[in-house]
Design a protein around this motif. Structure first.
Motif, PDB file in Angstrom:
ATOM      1  N   MET A   1     -12.503  15.018  50.617  1.00 56.03           N
ATOM      2  CA  MET A   1     -11.694  15.380  49.462  1.00 56.03           C
ATOM      3  C   MET A   1     -10.669  16.416  49.904  1.00 56.03           C
ATOM      4  SD  MET A   1     -13.061  17.199  46.013  1.00 56.03           S
ATOM      5  CE  MET A   1     -11.963  17.445  44.666  1.00 56.03           C
ATOM      6  N   SER A   2      -9.410  16.150  49.684  1.00 56.93           N
ATOM      7  CA  SER A   2      -8.396  17.125  50.052  1.00 56.93           C
ATOM      8  C   SER A   2      -8.206  18.112  48.907  1.00 56.93           C
ATOM      9  CB  SER A   2      -7.074  16.425  50.385  1.00 56.93           C
ATOM     10  OG  SER A   2      -6.570  15.791  49.236  1.00 56.93           O
ATOM     11  N   ARG A   3      -7.937  19.338  49.300  1.00 59.08           N
ATOM     12  CA  ARG A   3      -7.738  20.368  48.291  1.00 59.08           C
ATOM     13  C   ARG A   3      -6.252  20.503  48.011  1.00 59.08           C
ATOM     14  NH1 ARG A   3     -11.345  25.427  49.986  1.00 59.08           N
ATOM     15  NH2 ARG A   3      -9.414  25.925  51.008  1.00 59.08           N
ATOM     16  N   PRO A   4      -5.883  20.744  46.762  1.00 59.54           N
ATOM     17  CA  PRO A   4      -4.468  20.938  46.464  1.00 59.54           C
ATOM     18  C   PRO A   4      -3.971  22.235  47.093  1.00 59.54           C
ATOM     19  CG  PRO A   4      -5.821  21.434  44.546  1.00 59.54           C
ATOM     20  CD  PRO A   4      -6.744  20.873  45.603  1.00 59.54           C
ATOM     21  N   ALA A   5      -2.694  22.267  47.391  1.00 56.56           N
ATOM     22  CA  ALA A   5      -2.091  23.481  47.938  1.00 56.56           C
ATOM     23  C   ALA A   5      -1.988  24.529  46.842  1.00 56.56           C
ATOM     24  CB  ALA A   5      -0.709  23.160  48.493  1.00 56.56           C
ATOM     25  N   ARG A  52     -18.598  30.834  50.491  1.00 59.48           N
ATOM     26  CA  ARG A  52     -19.032  29.461  50.750  1.00 59.48           C
ATOM     27  C   ARG A  52     -18.332  28.503  49.792  1.00 59.48           C
ATOM     28  NH1 ARG A  52     -24.104  32.261  50.541  1.00 59.48           N
ATOM     29  NH2 ARG A  52     -24.770  32.734  52.681  1.00 59.48           N
ATOM     30  N   ASP A  53     -17.627  27.535  50.357  1.00 59.85           N
ATOM     31  CA  ASP A  53     -17.041  26.435  49.595  1.00 59.85           C
ATOM     32  C   ASP A  53     -18.115  25.353  49.552  1.00 59.85           C
ATOM     33  OD1 ASP A  53     -15.832  24.013  48.861  1.00 59.85           O
ATOM     34  OD2 ASP A  53     -13.943  24.515  49.827  1.00 59.85           O
ATOM     35  N   LEU A  54     -18.738  25.168  48.412  1.00 60.02           N
ATOM     36  CA  LEU A  54     -19.878  24.261  48.303  1.00 60.02           C
ATOM     37  C   LEU A  54     -19.476  22.794  48.251  1.00 60.02           C
ATOM     38  CD1 LEU A  54     -22.016  26.377  45.832  1.00 60.02           C
ATOM     39  CD2 LEU A  54     -22.183  26.251  48.338  1.00 60.02           C
ATOM     40  N   VAL A  55     -18.204  22.520  47.990  1.00 64.73           N
ATOM     41  CA  VAL A  55     -17.729  21.140  47.986  1.00 64.73           C
ATOM     42  C   VAL A  55     -17.413  20.704  49.414  1.00 64.73           C
ATOM     43  CG1 VAL A  55     -15.932  19.573  47.166  1.00 64.73           C
ATOM     44  CG2 VAL A  55     -16.839  21.323  45.639  1.00 64.73           C
ATOM     45  N   GLY A  56     -16.684  21.539  50.135  1.00 65.91           N
ATOM     46  CA  GLY A  56     -16.304  21.212  51.501  1.00 65.91           C
ATOM     47  C   GLY A  56     -17.363  21.557  52.534  1.00 65.91           C
ATOM     48  N   GLY A  57     -18.362  22.363  52.133  1.00 63.90           N
ATOM     49  CA  GLY A  57     -19.418  22.740  53.045  1.00 63.90           C
ATOM     50  C   GLY A  57     -18.998  23.775  54.082  1.00 63.90           C
ATOM     51  N   ILE A  70      -9.287  30.037  45.937  1.00 58.17           N
ATOM     52  CA  ILE A  70     -10.316  29.315  45.204  1.00 58.17           C
ATOM     53  C   ILE A  70      -9.604  28.426  44.200  1.00 58.17           C
ATOM     54  CG2 ILE A  70     -12.324  29.530  43.718  1.00 58.17           C
ATOM     55  CD1 ILE A  70     -12.614  32.404  44.999  1.00 58.17           C
ATOM     56  N   HIS A  71      -9.764  27.132  44.383  1.00 58.98           N
ATOM     57  CA  HIS A  71      -9.051  26.153  43.572  1.00 58.98           C
ATOM     58  C   HIS A  71      -9.788  25.893  42.258  1.00 58.98           C
ATOM     59  CE1 HIS A  71      -6.246  25.166  46.822  1.00 58.98           C
ATOM     60  NE2 HIS A  71      -7.251  25.538  47.584  1.00 58.98           N
ATOM     61  N   PRO A  72      -9.065  25.501  41.213  1.00 58.10           N
ATOM     62  CA  PRO A  72      -9.698  25.256  39.914  1.00 58.10           C
ATOM     63  C   PRO A  72     -10.877  24.299  39.997  1.00 58.10           C
ATOM     64  CG  PRO A  72      -7.312  25.161  39.707  1.00 58.10           C
ATOM     65  CD  PRO A  72      -7.624  25.238  41.181  1.00 58.10           C
ATOM     66  N   GLU A  73     -11.937  24.668  39.320  1.00 58.54           N
ATOM     67  CA  GLU A  73     -13.127  23.832  39.135  1.00 58.54           C
ATOM     68  C   GLU A  73     -13.866  23.495  40.433  1.00 58.54           C
ATOM     69  OE1 GLU A  73     -12.638  20.867  35.757  1.00 58.54           O
ATOM     70  OE2 GLU A  73     -10.561  21.068  36.482  1.00 58.54           O
ATOM     71  N   ARG A  74     -13.627  24.219  41.503  1.00 58.92           N
ATOM     72  CA  ARG A  74     -14.272  23.935  42.794  1.00 58.92           C
ATOM     73  C   ARG A  74     -15.488  24.850  42.968  1.00 58.92           C
ATOM     74  NH1 ARG A  74     -12.496  20.982  47.231  1.00 58.92           N
ATOM     75  NH2 ARG A  74     -13.442  21.616  49.205  1.00 58.92           N
ATOM     76  N   LEU A  75     -16.665  24.262  43.164  1.00 62.76           N
ATOM     77  CA  LEU A  75     -17.887  25.052  43.304  1.00 62.76           C
ATOM     78  C   LEU A  75     -17.859  25.906  44.566  1.00 62.76           C
ATOM     79  CD1 LEU A  75     -20.711  22.570  42.261  1.00 62.76           C
ATOM     80  CD2 LEU A  75     -19.931  24.597  41.031  1.00 62.76           C
TER      81      LEU A  75
END
Length: 101
Positions: A1-5, A52-57, A70-75
């Protein structure tokens, strides 16, 4: 999953008080996310903080001058790595600013 800039027009609208390893809210120490449209930036003033970015690990050891986005709605979650002092700055794009909490 790519993260938005990080959006160039995102501006701060609120920040937390400063926290230490003994005052960090328990909610920040476990999985949580910002609201839709809310971006955040961690500011470590002294010491070290684990992010810790729990989505990207991924896991980062933060110190002064290192500000993960920290991007919106990202655990994500944080953990103190010894004595630390930090705060969180919340940002939004024009028209997306959430109601104050």
């Amino acid at each position: 999953m790519s993260r938005p800039a990080w959006p160039g027009d995102a501006a701060p609208y609120r920040r937390t008080p400063e926290f230490t390893e003994t005052t960090v809210p328990k909610g920040l120490l476990r999985a949580h996310a910002t609201r839709p449209g809310t971006w955040a930036r961690l500011h470590v003033l002294e010491g070290r903080l684990v992010f810790r970015d729990l989505v990207g690990g991924t896991e980062m050891l933060l110190g002064p001058g290192i500000h993960p986005l920290i991007h919106p709605e990202r655990l994500h979650e944080v953990a103190a790595a010894g004595p630390v002092r930090f705060f969180v700055e919340f940002c939004a794009r024009p028209g997306d600013c959430p109601a104050p909490t």
